[in-house]
Design an enzyme around this catalytic site. Sequence first.
Site, PDB file in Angstrom:
ATOM      1  N   HIS A  87       1.001  -1.622   0.019  1.00 29.04           N
ATOM      2  CA  HIS A  87       0.640  -0.124   0.973  1.00 29.04           C
ATOM      3  C   HIS A  87       0.963   1.133  -0.104  1.00 29.04           C
ATOM      4  O   HIS A  87       0.473   1.903  -0.661  1.00 29.04           O
ATOM      5  CB  HIS A  87      -1.232   0.161   1.064  1.00 29.04           C
ATOM      6  CG  HIS A  87      -1.655   1.687   1.634  1.00 29.04           C
ATOM      7  ND1 HIS A  87      -3.061   1.499   0.764  1.00 29.04           N
ATOM      8  CD2 HIS A  87      -2.040   2.305   1.811  1.00 29.04           C
ATOM      9  CE1 HIS A  87      -3.729   2.477   0.542  1.00 29.04           C
ATOM     10  NE2 HIS A  87      -2.860   3.411   1.036  1.00 29.04           N
ATOM     11  N   HIS A 100       3.042   6.592  -2.219  1.00 29.33           N
ATOM     12  CA  HIS A 100       3.905   7.038  -1.972  1.00 29.33           C
ATOM     13  C   HIS A 100       5.196   7.024  -2.656  1.00 29.33           C
ATOM     14  O   HIS A 100       6.397   7.825  -1.176  1.00 29.33           O
ATOM     15  CB  HIS A 100       3.745   7.686  -0.285  1.00 29.33           C
ATOM     16  CG  HIS A 100       2.429   7.973  -0.407  1.00 29.33           C
ATOM     17  ND1 HIS A 100       1.460   9.136  -0.277  1.00 29.33           N
ATOM     18  CD2 HIS A 100       1.103   7.140   0.585  1.00 29.33           C
ATOM     19  CE1 HIS A 100       0.024   9.552  -0.297  1.00 29.33           C
ATOM     20  NE2 HIS A 100      -0.006   7.679   0.434  1.00 29.33           N
ATOM     21  N   LYS A 134      -4.895   9.360  -8.974  1.00 29.98           N
ATOM     22  CA  LYS A 134      -4.400  10.114  -7.476  1.00 29.98           C
ATOM     23  C   LYS A 134      -4.129  11.629  -7.792  1.00 29.98           C
ATOM     24  O   LYS A 134      -3.685  12.349  -8.291  1.00 29.98           O
ATOM     25  CB  LYS A 134      -3.100   9.533  -7.869  1.00 29.98           C
ATOM     26  CG  LYS A 134      -2.642  10.080  -6.189  1.00 29.98           C
ATOM     27  CD  LYS A 134      -2.892   8.855  -4.933  1.00 29.98           C
ATOM     28  CE  LYS A 134      -2.664   8.951  -4.022  1.00 29.98           C
ATOM     29  NZ  LYS A 134      -3.279   7.972  -2.366  1.00 29.98           N
TER      30      LYS A 134
END
Length: 302
Positions: free
Chosen positions: A179, A197, A244
Site C-alpha cells: 500500500h 507514496h 490520484k
Amino acid sequence: MDHWHEFRRPPSEQEYSDEVESGAYLEPAEEELADLSQAFNKLWDLDMNRLVPGKDYEIDCGEGKKVYQKDDMAQGSLFSWVNEDVFRRPTFARFCSLLDNYNPDEGCREVVTSEERQEQAAFIEEISKTAPIKYLHKYLSSKGIISENYQYFKRTMTSLWFDLYRRGGTSGSSSSFEHVFVGEIKQRGEKEVSGFHNWLQFYLEEAKGRVNYQGYIFPRRRGQLPDSDTQLLTVQFEWNGVLKSVSSTLIGVSPEFEIALYTLCFYVGEEDNHVELGPYPVDIKCYRLGDKIGSAFPVAEC
C-alpha cells in the site's frame, strides 16, 4: 534498468553490503527519545544514501494546480533522468526487486511465492546493515518496545511490512509495503489510486509509460514554489489511467530511511506527527489497521 535482478538468487547465494560501524552517533540522545521531531531529524541526517538533486537525478515540476483541477499541467515527465548507478546501490536494488510482486487491484488476494519471500528477507537483511535502521532499533529497544535481539527485530520488521491483511473486503489482499510504496487501485465505486507514496516506484512506472504526471499541487500557504531541488513534493498523477488527485512523496530519500521513518511513527507516533525533516516542516501521517500499518505518508506543511 535490470540491475536489481542479480539479487533474485536463493539465500545461500546472496551477497550483502558491509554493515555500518556501530558507534555513539547511532545511540538516540535523551532529547531525541523525548521529542519525535528531533528523532526524525536524526534519521534525516543518517540517510547517507539520500540522492543529491542535479547530481543523481533531475525533476521538472511543470505547472501548479489546485487539487480539484483536472487539466494536465505538466507537458512532460516529472523525472527528466535518474543516474543508473543509483540502481546498483544494494538497498535500492533490493527495494526495486520487490515492486513487481503485487497485483494493483485492491480486492485481489495476493499469492506470495518462495522467491518473493526470499526477496523480502533479503531486503530486510540489507537495510538492517544501514544507519537509519540500526538507529531505529536502538530507539525502539531503548523504550522497551522492541527486543534488543537484532535477529528478533528483523523478523518483526519483516512481519510488520510484508504480512498480508484484509483490504477492500478481501483477506490477504494487501500489505503495508504494497500500500505505502507500490500503490493499489480501489475497485469499488469510481476507481481511484490509494497509497503509492514512493518516488522510486513513481520513476519506474513513469519510465514504463504507466504513470502520467499532471503537475504539482500548490502549497496551502504562500510559500516557495517547488523547483528541481525540492525533495518533498505534492503532486497529481494518473496510474494505469486511474487518478490520484493528491499525493505527497519524499524524492531522493533511500528505502531504509522511509522504512525507518514510518516504522518509528507506527510504534511511538500518532496519526498526525508534526515534525521537521531537514529543511521541511511536515506532517507524517500514520494510519493503523490493527497491528499493521494501514498507510503512511508525508504531507507538506508549507
